[in-house]
Motif scaffolding. Structure first.
Motif, short mmCIF file in Angstrom:
data_model
loop_
_atom_site.label_atom_id
_atom_site.label_comp_id
_atom_site.label_asym_id
_atom_site.label_seq_id
_atom_site.Cartn_x
_atom_site.Cartn_y
_atom_site.Cartn_z
N GLY A 232 0.79 -1.23 0.00
CA GLY A 232 0.00 0.00 0.00
C GLY A 232 0.81 1.27 0.00
O GLY A 232 0.33 2.33 -0.37
N THR A 233 2.08 1.19 0.40
CA THR A 233 2.95 2.35 0.43
C THR A 233 4.34 1.88 0.82
O THR A 233 4.54 0.73 1.19
N GLU A 234 5.30 2.77 0.74
CA GLU A 234 6.65 2.48 1.25
C GLU A 234 6.61 2.41 2.76
O GLU A 234 6.15 3.37 3.42
N PRO A 235 7.05 1.32 3.38
CA PRO A 235 7.08 1.30 4.85
C PRO A 235 8.03 2.38 5.37
O PRO A 235 9.19 2.42 4.96
N PRO A 236 7.57 3.26 6.25
CA PRO A 236 8.46 4.29 6.78
C PRO A 236 9.68 3.72 7.51
O PRO A 236 10.75 4.31 7.49
N SER A 237 9.52 2.57 8.17
CA SER A 237 10.66 1.99 8.89
C SER A 237 10.41 0.52 9.17
O SER A 237 9.30 0.12 9.52
N LEU A 238 11.47 -0.29 9.04
CA LEU A 238 11.40 -1.70 9.46
C LEU A 238 12.11 -1.92 10.79
O LEU A 238 12.35 -3.05 11.20
N ASP A 239 12.43 -0.84 11.47
CA ASP A 239 13.06 -0.89 12.79
C ASP A 239 11.94 -1.01 13.82
O ASP A 239 11.08 -0.14 13.92
N SER B 205 11.77 -0.42 16.88
CA SER B 205 11.67 0.73 17.78
C SER B 205 11.05 1.94 17.12
O SER B 205 10.54 2.84 17.80
N LEU B 206 11.10 2.00 15.79
CA LEU B 206 10.66 3.19 15.07
C LEU B 206 9.36 3.01 14.30
O LEU B 206 8.77 3.99 13.85
N ALA B 207 8.90 1.79 14.12
CA ALA B 207 7.67 1.55 13.38
C ALA B 207 6.47 2.08 14.15
O ALA B 207 6.38 1.92 15.37
N THR B 208 5.55 2.73 13.42
CA THR B 208 4.34 3.26 14.07
C THR B 208 3.07 2.98 13.27
O THR B 208 1.98 3.19 13.78
N ASP B 209 3.19 2.54 12.03
CA ASP B 209 2.04 2.44 11.14
C ASP B 209 1.79 0.99 10.76
O ASP B 209 2.64 0.12 10.91
N THR B 210 0.61 0.74 10.19
CA THR B 210 0.21 -0.63 9.88
C THR B 210 1.09 -1.27 8.82
O THR B 210 1.33 -2.48 8.86
N THR B 211 1.57 -0.48 7.86
CA THR B 211 2.41 -1.05 6.81
C THR B 211 3.72 -1.57 7.38
O THR B 211 4.13 -2.71 7.14
N SER B 212 4.40 -0.72 8.16
CA SER B 212 5.66 -1.13 8.77
C SER B 212 5.45 -2.31 9.71
O SER B 212 6.25 -3.26 9.73
N VAL B 213 4.38 -2.26 10.49
CA VAL B 213 4.12 -3.31 11.47
C VAL B 213 3.80 -4.64 10.79
O VAL B 213 4.15 -5.71 11.30
N ASP B 214 3.17 -4.60 9.61
CA ASP B 214 2.94 -5.84 8.87
C ASP B 214 4.25 -6.54 8.53
O ASP B 214 4.37 -7.76 8.63
N VAL B 215 5.25 -5.75 8.10
CA VAL B 215 6.54 -6.35 7.76
C VAL B 215 7.27 -6.81 9.01
O VAL B 215 7.73 -7.95 9.11
N SER C 132 14.31 -8.78 -0.17
CA SER C 132 14.58 -7.71 -1.12
C SER C 132 13.78 -6.48 -0.74
O SER C 132 12.63 -6.60 -0.30
N TRP C 133 14.39 -5.31 -0.88
CA TRP C 133 13.67 -4.05 -0.65
C TRP C 133 14.17 -3.03 -1.66
O TRP C 133 15.25 -2.47 -1.51
N ILE C 134 13.39 -2.84 -2.70
CA ILE C 134 13.68 -1.81 -3.69
C ILE C 134 12.84 -0.60 -3.31
O ILE C 134 11.62 -0.58 -3.51
N HIS C 135 13.46 0.39 -2.72
CA HIS C 135 12.72 1.52 -2.16
C HIS C 135 11.85 2.18 -3.22
O HIS C 135 12.30 2.50 -4.32
N GLY C 136 10.58 2.36 -2.86
CA GLY C 136 9.64 2.94 -3.79
C GLY C 136 9.07 1.96 -4.78
O GLY C 136 8.20 2.31 -5.59
N GLY C 137 9.53 0.70 -4.74
CA GLY C 137 9.11 -0.27 -5.74
C GLY C 137 8.49 -1.52 -5.16
O GLY C 137 7.30 -1.79 -5.33
#
Length: 566
Positions: A40-47, A49-59, A233-238
């Protein structure tokens, strides 16, 4: 957690694919069972300690393991890294929670060159010391975790995170009693703490990898994790892809071996890929809702159910003219929520006048507290403000009021509908802007520059655990919560703390209802819009859960490749 839910937020890119070569040991098959997914979007963070949103938390929730987890069907707290736990007291009478951990969870990483998942040769198993490190790292002010306030229930966490000159992270109420037993000491009673202990901010974290690579430790070549999947793999923006961890404790039960994840923000693009068989499960775009429900094939794929999330518009309480409660009240009471649901979202959502949704302990019944749609009351509130200020409506509109949302076709449709309501009901001109998700989260932080903060902004909040403490307290308390509204009311703060500390469940419920009422009716610090439903279509070859809490549990889903190919 801050929601980037699939019924509203998606992403647009050309699909690329990755095929892994066959390899032995920790490798995947040449043609792995693959879930085609849209983050749905680029995860803001996979850390963690820093994740706050559903996308990052899913990963993060699929690459790491916490002490506890939520059952994907019932939402109840279940064992995970911890096999059991119990509550007690320390010598000072403070509540403690002791977790007994399993000793067979491996630290792993993905070797892109060989296509294999490998165990860490030095740090072989996850220990209580890794949990302690992760919790301390989240609370450490140097980490700058936006979600650290959730751990303020742990003894000394708030003071340490606030930059105390007397306390350090070593004074935090968490300790490894031995290699596989960790104990937390709390500031006050919290029967819901086992749920917090399983959150991503309290995950065990790989200290050696973080210290070696700094901010780049979450890149695939540096990423060390311990969950059912690894970052391949993590192609930022892709795209962002996950591969099955063959060393996972329940690896034999993980049927989906690879997750090919895109970052498509446009709902229409994601849905077109779904219809073309290139995505296996997506949210339904708002304009397609009627067609999906009437189409014989799509309606069979369709799933709709309440989910513990709330869509709301926050007011920046310190930014004129929204520093005046009469203006906030006028804008809140001129939103026709039922009309919005009937004509725009069309997903069976529940109109919201308070924050926590049904199913959360302490949540008021929908409509019991808060401000209803009332155009006459809204006009009177705004006119009172204008009269006191000696201001005309033209002068008010010259203030250039901004409503901001994160980029999404669905959010844009909702914003346009409410913008028109404010024009029709109040004569107010509101300008709508949008920003990319990661930028948007930073723009709307409670410590971001006020000049760049919009007057009104949308967010969704989804339950981290099923208790009002996670809602009215952790989101809005200005001493111990996220507080993006920048409201500040000592009585409200004291009320949410008292509600969380009370032993009697009936007393807790009554205090939480008072807090919800104060925030929505007296302070009017925000405008709740609706309680979510999950509105999703899923291909018949994918069998999945729709977890009410926490990350999607990809590791428990199954996919029939033969049926997909028919």
């Amino acid at each position: 957690m801050k929601s980037n839910k699939t019924i509203l937020v998606f992403a647009a890119l050309i699909i690329s694919s990755m095929v892994l070569a066959a390899c032995g040991g920790g490798g995947l098959a040449a043609d792995p069972v693959t879930l085609n997914w849209n983050w749905g979007t680029e995860p803001p963070s996979l850390d963690p300690s820093l994740a706050t949103d559903t996308t990052s938390v899913d990963v993060v929730g699929n690459t790491f393991i916490g002490l506890t987890k939520f059952d994907p069907v019932t939402g109840e707290v279940a064992p995970y890294l911890a096999t059991s736990w119990e509550s007690g007291e320390d010598a000072d009478g403070n509540q403690t929670w002791t977790f007994h951990m399993r000793d067979d969870v491996s630290w792993v990483s993905y070797d892109a060159e060989s296509g294999k998942v490998v165990k860490d040769s030095e740090h072989k198993t996850v220990t209580a010391h890794d949990v302690v490190y992760g919790v301390k790292r989240t609370v450490d002010p140097a980490t700058a975790s936006d979600y650290s306030y959730v751990l303020y229930i742990v003894k000394n966490a708030a003071e340490i995170n606030g930059g105390s000159e007397e306390l350090t992270v070593d004074d935090l109420g968490v300790v490894a009693l031995d290699d596989y037993t960790v104990q937390f000491t709390l500031e006050r009673q919290a029967g819901y703490f086992p749920a917090i202990a399983g959150m991503w901010i309290a995950y065990p974290m790989p200290q050696w990898a973080i210290e070696a690579h700094g901010e780049t430790w979450t890149e695939p070549e540096n990423f060390v994790s311990n969950g059912p999947y690894v970052l391949a793999s993590w192609i930022h923006g892709g795209e962002l892809d996950l591969a099955k961890n063959p060393f996972w404790i329940n690896a034999d039960d993980v049927q989906i071996e690879y997750i090919h994840g895109l970052m498509i923000e446009e709902a229409s693009t994601a849905f077109a890929l779904y219809e073309n068989g290139e995505l296996d499960s997506v949210g339904v775009p708002l304009p397609e809702m009627d067609r999906v429900k009437s189409d014989p094939v799509l309606s069979a794929d369709y799933y709709e159910a309440p989910t513990p999330c709330t869509y709301y518009y926050g007011f920046t309480n310190t930014k004129p003219p929204f520093d005046d409660v009469r203006v906030r009240k006028a804008f809140a009471q001129s939103i026709d929520r039922q009309s919005l649901i009937d004509n725009v979202t069309k997903g069976g959502q529940i109109p919201a006048t308070s924050f926590a949704p049904p199913g959360i302990f302490g949540a008021p019944e929908p409509g019991k507290v808060g401000l209803p749609y009332d155009v006459d009351a809204a006009k009177a509130s705004l006119q009172s403000y204008l009269d006191e200020k000696g201001m005309t409506m033209d002068e008010f509109n010259a203030l250039d009021i901004i409503l901001m949302h994160n980029t999404s076709e669905g959010h844009a449709l909702i914003a346009a509908a409410i913008q028109q309501m404010w024009t029709d009901n109040l004569g107010a001109d509101v300008r709508v802007e949008n920003q990319e998700w990661g930028v948007y989260l930073k723009t709307t932080q409670n410590d971001a520059p006020l000049d760049g903060m919009p007057h009104i902004w949308r967010l969704g909040w989804c339950a981290d655990y099923p208790d009002e403490n996670n809602w009215i307290h952790e989101v809005f308390n200005s001493d111990e919560g996220e507080n993006r509204t920048r409201s500040d009311n000592a009585d409200f703060n004291a009320l949410t703390v008292a509600a969380g500390s009370a032993d009697d469940p009936a007393e807790r419920e009554a205090l939480y209802e008072q807090a919800e009422q104060m925030f929505a009716e007296e302070m009017v610090a925000y405008a709740p819009i609706y309680h979510y439903t999950t509105v999703q279509v899923t291909k018949p070859w994918l069998t999945r859960h729709f977890p009410p809490l926490g990350a999607n549990d990809f590791y428990a889903w199954t996919l029939d490749d033969a049926a997909r190919g028919q």
